[in-house]
Write a protein that holds these residues in place. Structure first.
Motif, mmCIF file in Angstrom:
data_model
loop_
_atom_site.group_PDB
_atom_site.id
_atom_site.type_symbol
_atom_site.label_atom_id
_atom_site.label_comp_id
_atom_site.label_asym_id
_atom_site.label_seq_id
_atom_site.Cartn_x
_atom_site.Cartn_y
_atom_site.Cartn_z
ATOM 1 N N SER A 102 32.026 49.025 -42.874
ATOM 2 C CA SER A 102 31.432 50.304 -42.466
ATOM 3 C C SER A 102 29.942 50.349 -42.765
ATOM 4 C CB SER A 102 32.137 51.447 -43.183
ATOM 5 O OG SER A 102 31.998 51.312 -44.586
ATOM 6 N N SER A 103 29.459 49.547 -43.734
ATOM 7 C CA SER A 103 28.032 49.558 -44.056
ATOM 8 C C SER A 103 27.193 48.986 -42.924
ATOM 9 C CB SER A 103 27.781 48.764 -45.346
ATOM 10 O OG SER A 103 28.155 47.409 -45.166
ATOM 11 N N GLU A 104 27.819 48.246 -42.030
ATOM 12 C CA GLU A 104 27.069 47.706 -40.898
ATOM 13 C C GLU A 104 26.674 48.806 -39.917
ATOM 14 O OE1 GLU A 104 29.471 44.722 -39.188
ATOM 15 O OE2 GLU A 104 29.394 43.361 -40.921
ATOM 16 N N LEU A 105 27.382 49.934 -39.937
ATOM 17 C CA LEU A 105 27.046 51.034 -39.043
ATOM 18 C C LEU A 105 25.893 51.871 -39.557
ATOM 19 C CD1 LEU A 105 30.674 52.275 -38.244
ATOM 20 C CD2 LEU A 105 29.246 50.743 -36.860
ATOM 21 N N VAL A 106 25.504 51.681 -40.808
ATOM 22 C CA VAL A 106 24.467 52.478 -41.439
ATOM 23 C C VAL A 106 23.127 51.773 -41.285
ATOM 24 C CG1 VAL A 106 23.696 53.555 -43.561
ATOM 25 C CG2 VAL A 106 26.139 53.364 -43.083
ATOM 26 N N TYR A 107 22.149 52.490 -40.740
ATOM 27 C CA TYR A 107 20.793 51.960 -40.646
ATOM 28 C C TYR A 107 19.945 52.694 -41.669
ATOM 29 C CZ TYR A 107 16.355 50.321 -38.768
ATOM 30 O OH TYR A 107 15.121 49.742 -38.628
ATOM 31 N N GLY A 108 19.777 52.095 -42.813
ATOM 32 C CA GLY A 108 19.033 52.705 -43.899
ATOM 33 C C GLY A 108 19.374 52.039 -45.214
ATOM 34 N N ASN A 109 19.117 52.730 -46.287
ATOM 35 C CA ASN A 109 19.376 52.194 -47.610
ATOM 36 C C ASN A 109 20.877 52.193 -47.869
ATOM 37 O OD1 ASN A 109 19.361 51.540 -50.365
ATOM 38 N ND2 ASN A 109 17.380 52.532 -50.640
ATOM 39 N N LYS A 110 21.425 51.024 -48.247
ATOM 40 C CA LYS A 110 22.867 50.863 -48.448
ATOM 41 C C LYS A 110 23.215 50.639 -49.912
ATOM 42 C CE LYS A 110 23.336 48.643 -43.909
ATOM 43 N NZ LYS A 110 21.897 48.469 -43.657
ATOM 44 N N THR A 111 22.317 50.966 -50.824
ATOM 45 C CA THR A 111 22.604 50.771 -52.235
ATOM 46 C C THR A 111 23.647 51.776 -52.720
ATOM 47 O OG1 THR A 111 20.787 52.233 -52.863
ATOM 48 C CG2 THR A 111 20.297 49.868 -52.659
ATOM 49 N N SER A 112 24.305 51.423 -53.815
ATOM 50 C CA SER A 112 25.372 52.280 -54.340
ATOM 51 C C SER A 112 24.834 53.608 -54.848
ATOM 52 C CB SER A 112 26.106 51.557 -55.476
ATOM 53 O OG SER A 112 25.201 51.216 -56.518
ATOM 54 N N ILE A 113 23.592 53.629 -55.337
ATOM 55 C CA ILE A 113 23.023 54.878 -55.847
ATOM 56 C C ILE A 113 22.815 55.876 -54.708
ATOM 57 C CG2 ILE A 113 21.033 55.899 -56.996
ATOM 58 C CD1 ILE A 113 20.686 53.322 -58.538
ATOM 59 N N ILE A 114 22.272 55.410 -53.591
ATOM 60 C CA ILE A 114 22.056 56.287 -52.442
ATOM 61 C C ILE A 114 23.394 56.782 -51.891
ATOM 62 C CG2 ILE A 114 21.122 56.427 -50.116
ATOM 63 C CD1 ILE A 114 18.997 56.394 -52.258
ATOM 64 N N SER A 115 24.384 55.894 -51.851
ATOM 65 C CA SER A 115 25.706 56.308 -51.357
ATOM 66 C C SER A 115 26.320 57.376 -52.251
ATOM 67 C CB SER A 115 26.629 55.093 -51.277
ATOM 68 O OG SER A 115 26.107 54.123 -50.387
ATOM 69 N N SER A 116 26.154 57.218 -53.558
ATOM 70 C CA SER A 116 26.683 58.225 -54.484
ATOM 71 C C SER A 116 25.975 59.567 -54.296
ATOM 72 C CB SER A 116 26.523 57.747 -55.923
ATOM 73 O OG SER A 116 27.215 56.530 -56.134
ATOM 74 N N ILE A 117 24.657 59.535 -54.055
ATOM 75 C CA ILE A 117 23.908 60.780 -53.825
ATOM 76 C C ILE A 117 24.385 61.460 -52.546
ATOM 77 C CG2 ILE A 117 21.619 61.706 -53.323
ATOM 78 C CD1 ILE A 117 20.454 59.588 -55.153
ATOM 79 N N LYS A 118 24.681 60.679 -51.520
ATOM 80 C CA LYS A 118 25.152 61.255 -50.261
ATOM 81 C C LYS A 118 26.448 62.029 -50.469
ATOM 82 C CE LYS A 118 23.194 57.544 -47.408
ATOM 83 N NZ LYS A 118 23.510 56.422 -46.485
ATOM 84 N N TYR A 119 27.431 61.390 -51.081
ATOM 85 C CA TYR A 119 28.721 62.043 -51.259
ATOM 86 C C TYR A 119 28.634 63.202 -52.250
ATOM 87 C CZ TYR A 119 30.775 58.134 -48.723
ATOM 88 O OH TYR A 119 31.099 57.218 -47.756
ATOM 89 N N PHE A 120 27.795 63.071 -53.252
ATOM 90 C CA PHE A 120 27.647 64.160 -54.214
ATOM 91 C C PHE A 120 26.998 65.378 -53.555
ATOM 92 C CE2 PHE A 120 25.072 66.420 -57.388
ATOM 93 C CZ PHE A 120 26.068 66.810 -58.262
ATOM 94 N N SER A 121 26.050 65.156 -52.651
ATOM 95 C CA SER A 121 25.394 66.272 -51.956
ATOM 96 C C SER A 121 26.381 67.020 -51.073
ATOM 97 C CB SER A 121 24.222 65.754 -51.123
ATOM 98 O OG SER A 121 23.271 65.095 -51.931
ATOM 99 N N ILE A 122 27.214 66.274 -50.350
ATOM 100 C CA ILE A 122 28.216 66.931 -49.500
ATOM 101 C C ILE A 122 29.220 67.687 -50.355
ATOM 102 C CG2 ILE A 122 29.975 66.536 -47.752
ATOM 103 C CD1 ILE A 122 28.486 63.997 -46.962
ATOM 104 N N LEU A 123 29.659 67.060 -51.465
ATOM 105 C CA LEU A 123 30.605 67.724 -52.356
ATOM 106 C C LEU A 123 30.011 69.005 -52.942
ATOM 107 C CD1 LEU A 123 33.306 67.641 -53.889
ATOM 108 C CD2 LEU A 123 32.169 66.247 -55.629
ATOM 109 N N LEU A 124 28.724 68.970 -53.290
ATOM 110 C CA LEU A 124 28.073 70.155 -53.845
ATOM 111 C C LEU A 124 28.000 71.276 -52.816
ATOM 112 C CD1 LEU A 124 26.554 71.370 -56.263
ATOM 113 C CD2 LEU A 124 24.451 70.396 -55.334
#
Length: 242
Positions: A102-124
């Motif tokens: 699934s990371s191949e569909l993402v055009y941008g930063n694919k680091t684990s920290i950025i991914s965690s921020i994404k899901y945390f923002s939606i959860l918030l």
């Protein structure tokens, strides 16, 4: 610009545009409320409370049914928000084997920290939507008791208090709905910063047309309020003469 740097430019810029629009909306609601749908609805609810509480024994059933419909709408949004929060929590805590694919569909930063921020923002966002809608239910339930008290028929201060609580419940409902709106660009951020930035721009334009009112709508609202005030004054004059 490198692919990893897009998140540090487009994401803050998109959130800034989205936040700037809501700052303008908040300013307009306080200074020019009739230019916004939220301001016109607040005045309409105030007028509705005044007309319903003139005879609470006759209009009590209508008041309770109307408040119940609003409570059902807030309950639906609160249930949806807490359900999506639970699903996101389960998804983040589980280790998916398809993460590399699934990371191949993402055009941008694919680091684990950025991914965690994404899901945390939606959860918030969903947690805030749940809290706002719960507060909305709280105010609506309180108004359902206050608006049917017969002893407050001729007490203008009590009517103002009931109308203020009803508007607070509606404002919390609007905040919960805004939290759902914010979750759309944050969800698209999973697929990269470019879809997220485009969604922020499109959402700001769409919400502008949904939140503002036309001159025709303002004229109809002002005319209906003047007519209602005239009828109430005539009724009070007839009562004084009798």
């Amino acid at each position: 610009m490198e692919e990893e740097q897009l998140d540090y430019v487009l994401v803050p810029l998109g959130l800034f545009l989205f936040g700037l629009y809501h700052v303008w909306l908040l300013f307009t609601i306080y200074r020019f409320p009739r230019r916004t749908v939220i301001g016109l609805n607040a005045e309409s609810r105030h007028q509705w409370v005044s007309s319903m509480m003139t005879d609470p024994l006759k209009n009590g059933v209508l008041v309770v049914q109307t408040i119940r419909n609003n409570i059902m709408a807030s309950t639906l949004l609160a249930t949806t928000a807490i359900t999506l929060s639970s699903l996101i929590g389960v998804f983040v805590s589980s280790k998916s084997e398809s993460s590399s694919a699934s990371s191949e569909l993402v055009y941008g930063n694919k680091t684990s920290i950025i991914s965690s921020i994404k899901y945390f923002s939606i959860l918030l966002c969903f947690l805030l939507a749940f809290l706002f809608n719960v507060q909305s239910i709280r105010y609506y339930a309180h108004v359902s008791f206050l608006a049917t008290v017969p002893t407050w028929k001729d007490n203008k201060e009590s009517i103002e208090y009931v109308a203020r609580n009803l508007n607070r419940g509606s404002f919390f409902w609007s905040l919960g709905l805004r939290a759902f709106y914010v979750s759309f660009p944050l969800f698209l951020w999973i697929f990269g910063p470019i879809p997220m930035f485009i969604c922020c721009c499109m959402m700001s334009c769409i919400l502008y047309f949904l939140d503002t009112t036309s001159n025709f709508t303002q004229h109809l609202h002002s005319h209906s309020i003047r007519r209602q005030v005239t009828k109430s004054n005539d009724a009070e004059l007839a009562g004084d003469l009798s």
